[in-house]
Design a protein around this motif. Structure first.
Motif, PDB file in Angstrom:
ATOM      1  N   LEU A 268      42.152  38.713  50.282  1.00  0.00           N
ATOM      2  CA  LEU A 268      42.591  37.559  49.513  1.00  0.00           C
ATOM      3  C   LEU A 268      43.492  38.018  48.378  1.00  0.00           C
ATOM      4  CD1 LEU A 268      42.336  34.491  48.898  1.00  0.00           C
ATOM      5  CD2 LEU A 268      40.400  35.084  47.411  1.00  0.00           C
ATOM      6  N   SER A 269      44.711  37.527  48.369  1.00  0.00           N
ATOM      7  CA  SER A 269      45.667  37.871  47.320  1.00  0.00           C
ATOM      8  C   SER A 269      45.847  36.673  46.400  1.00  0.00           C
ATOM      9  CB  SER A 269      47.009  38.286  47.925  1.00  0.00           C
ATOM     10  OG  SER A 269      47.964  38.502  46.905  1.00  0.00           O
ATOM     11  N   VAL A 270      45.423  36.841  45.156  1.00  0.00           N
ATOM     12  CA  VAL A 270      45.573  35.744  44.198  1.00  0.00           C
ATOM     13  C   VAL A 270      46.936  35.765  43.532  1.00  0.00           C
ATOM     14  CG1 VAL A 270      43.101  35.635  43.761  1.00  0.00           C
ATOM     15  CG2 VAL A 270      44.535  37.121  42.346  1.00  0.00           C
ATOM     16  N   ALA A 377      44.905  26.537  41.004  1.00  0.00           N
ATOM     17  CA  ALA A 377      45.093  27.905  41.503  1.00  0.00           C
ATOM     18  C   ALA A 377      45.341  28.877  40.349  1.00  0.00           C
ATOM     19  CB  ALA A 377      46.256  27.938  42.491  1.00  0.00           C
ATOM     20  N   ARG A 378      46.148  28.478  39.380  1.00  0.00           N
ATOM     21  CA  ARG A 378      46.406  29.358  38.235  1.00  0.00           C
ATOM     22  C   ARG A 378      45.135  29.597  37.434  1.00  0.00           C
ATOM     23  NH1 ARG A 378      52.026  26.453  36.160  1.00  0.00           N
ATOM     24  NH2 ARG A 378      53.428  27.449  37.687  1.00  0.00           N
ATOM     25  N   ASN A 379      44.354  28.548  37.254  1.00  0.00           N
ATOM     26  CA  ASN A 379      43.112  28.677  36.493  1.00  0.00           C
ATOM     27  C   ASN A 379      42.161  29.659  37.172  1.00  0.00           C
ATOM     28  OD1 ASN A 379      41.089  28.182  34.601  1.00  0.00           O
ATOM     29  ND2 ASN A 379      40.321  26.398  35.678  1.00  0.00           N
ATOM     30  N   TYR A 380      41.945  29.471  38.472  1.00  0.00           N
ATOM     31  CA  TYR A 380      41.043  30.373  39.198  1.00  0.00           C
ATOM     32  C   TYR A 380      41.616  31.791  39.276  1.00  0.00           C
ATOM     33  CZ  TYR A 380      38.129  26.453  40.690  1.00  0.00           C
ATOM     34  OH  TYR A 380      37.275  25.378  40.712  1.00  0.00           O
ATOM     35  N   ILE A 385      41.108  37.559  37.791  1.00  0.00           N
ATOM     36  CA  ILE A 385      41.651  38.753  37.130  1.00  0.00           C
ATOM     37  C   ILE A 385      40.759  39.179  35.968  1.00  0.00           C
ATOM     38  CG2 ILE A 385      43.604  39.618  35.795  1.00  0.00           C
ATOM     39  CD1 ILE A 385      45.412  37.803  37.482  1.00  0.00           C
ATOM     40  N   GLY A 386      40.302  38.208  35.179  1.00  0.00           N
ATOM     41  CA  GLY A 386      39.430  38.538  34.057  1.00  0.00           C
ATOM     42  C   GLY A 386      38.101  39.127  34.495  1.00  0.00           C
TER      43      GLY A 386
END
Length: 475
Positions: A268-270, A377-380, A385-386
């Motif tokens: 899975l690539s975010v 999507a940006r939020n998740y 990443i965090g």
């Protein structure tokens, strides 16, 4: 003026009551009283409500529950997906109804009545059998628009099925992640109980030997009780999520949840840009736009006439044919008809305006669906990443605390370290381990949310190229 009207109404009701006339308000009041009575038992009896139909169940298994297998079981039995599929069949029937406008309409009938034929021609009444055929030749796109609108509604419902499958898949994935979270936390809590019990045993031995005060076992026993209470709380939360899994998968939920598939997570690539063109919400909004566009074409076509050919025949059965005034007579016609609505009080123009506004609204729903998907999507993505960054720091912290705890244990045995230092070290080890597991499962929860927001659920959980409740899912 309003007060005078109300007084007139009250006077009329009083006169009607004195004259014995029925008063509508009284009847409505009685019906309102019945409508305000709520009796579930009576309602179920009147509706002839039957017991719930058993849902499909997977065979019992003692193997650990895998994430993808849980998702497949959930979508294979959830009734909301069956509901959406049945609604699709209903919408598909609407396409056939609309296409029927291309074909001729045949009517037959039998009727009877009186005739003004002279008595010399025999009888004044009779039974007449009739048959008629009407075929639309050209209607400026009315039927074409109805077919296009029905097909668009079918596409919208197909998108609704995809959305429902994705929703159930996300619910199942979240339940698996949370069940595994508390399963891991329960193991950590049990380890904490055993570790604190070992400290208690050491404190008792030292106190009995006179190497420490009696306060040490008391302090250790208090920590043991606290650890046990925490373990029971975690066990309760695990039971709640296992019940949730039982609701989604059926009663045969395996006793344990398998480790979450890190190998699959690496695929899975975010960082990839979000392709919103395949999202169910976007597809549904586009289908609604096409339905509105078809409705606009129908509204415009209604301004123009419809050309049709009509043929009819009727025959008197044992009486006088009123069209020919002959006994057992037959009458037939073939006509070209051009029909058009000249005036409807502005309804045609209003329909055009309404359909045009509906199309504009559907376009905005498409943009709204795209915007919401990108925002989610940006939020998740930031959450993923965090969480990944925090995991490395927490792992280092856990290792250093374990090393400190081992050192404190030796020093307490030698009498150079107090029992509070050792108990606090055990508590910090538990907190570090619990926090590490919490962040790991927060990472997975964010991945599940990202997968749902970007429309990758069917591909990620292995549902593509499979059949779900009779529906074949393709990429």
């Amino acid at each position: 003026m309003k007060a005078r009207t109300a007084l007139h109404a009250l006077a009329w009701l009083a006169l009607a009551g004195q004259a014995g006339l029925p008063v509508l308000a009284q009847a409505d009041d009685g019906g309102l009283k019945v409508a305000r009575r709520l009796a579930p038992s009576s309602l179920a009896k009147e509706l002839d409500l039957r017991p719930a139909r058993p849902l499909p169940e997977a065979p019992p298994s003692t193997q650990p529950l895998e994430l993808n297998e849980a998702v497949r079981q959930a979508v294979a039995r959830h009734p909301s997906i069956s509901d959406a599929i049945a609604t699709l069949a209903q919408q598909a029937g609407g396409v056939d109804v609309a296409r029927a406008g291309y074909y001729p309409q045949v009517r037959v009938g039998v009727g009877g009545g009186t005739s003004n034929a002279p008595a010399a021609q025999g009888g004044s009444t009779g039974t007449v059998a009739s048959a008629s055929v009407s075929q639309m030749l050209y209607d400026f796109g009315k039927v074409d628009g109805a077919v296009a609108q029905s097909q668009a509604l079918v596409r919208r419902q197909q998108a609704g099925i995809l959305k429902q499958i994705d929703a159930v898949a996300q619910q199942a994935a979240e339940a698996v992640v949370m069940a595994h979270r508390y399963q891991s936390l329960l193991q950590i809590a049990q380890d904490q109980v055993r570790a604190v019990e070992a400290v208690l045993e050491t404190a008792r031995l030292r106190a009995n030997a006179g190497l420490s005060t009696k306060a040490d076992p008391i302090q250790a026993e208090s920590r043991v009780d606290s650890a046990r209470a925490n373990m029971l709380q975690v066990k309760s939360q695990l039971a709640q999520w296992r019940e949730r899994l039982g609701t989604l998968l059926g009663p045969g939920v395996p006793p344990t949840v398998a480790a979450l598939p890190d190998g699959l997570a690496r695929t899975l690539s975010v960082e990839a840009p979000t392709d919103t063109s395949l999202l169910p919400d976007v597809l549904a909004a586009e289908a609604e736009r096409r339905a509105a566009s078809a409705q606009l074409e129908i509204a415009r076509a209604n301004r123009y006439p419809t050309l049709s050919v009509d043929a009819s025949v009727n025959k008197a059965m044992g009486g006088i044919n009123p069209a020919t005034l002959e006994r057992n007579g037959t009458y037939h016609t073939v006509m070209l008809n051009l029909t058009s609505v000249i005036y409807q009080g502005g309804a045609l123009d209003a329909q055009v305006r309404a359909a045009s506004a509906a199309e504009d609204a559907a376009r905005m729903r498409i943009e709204t669906a795209r915007l919401n998907a990108v925002d989610q999507a940006r939020n998740y993505r930031e959450q993923v990443i965090g969480a990944q960054a925090r995991l490395g720091v927490l792992a280092d912290r856990r290792r250093s605390i374990v090393e400190a705890r081992d050192l404190y244990r030796e020093q307490y045995t030698l009498g150079t370290r107090s029992i509070l230092d050792l108990l606090n070290a055990e508590q910090e080890i538990y907190q570090a381990a619990a926090e590490q597991e919490a962040v790991l499962h927060d990472l997975w929860a964010s991945r599940v949310g990202y997968i749902g927001a970007t429309g990758q659920a069917r591909a990620f959980y292995g549902l593509d190229n499979t059949t779900v409740q009779g529906m074949e899912l393709l990429p």
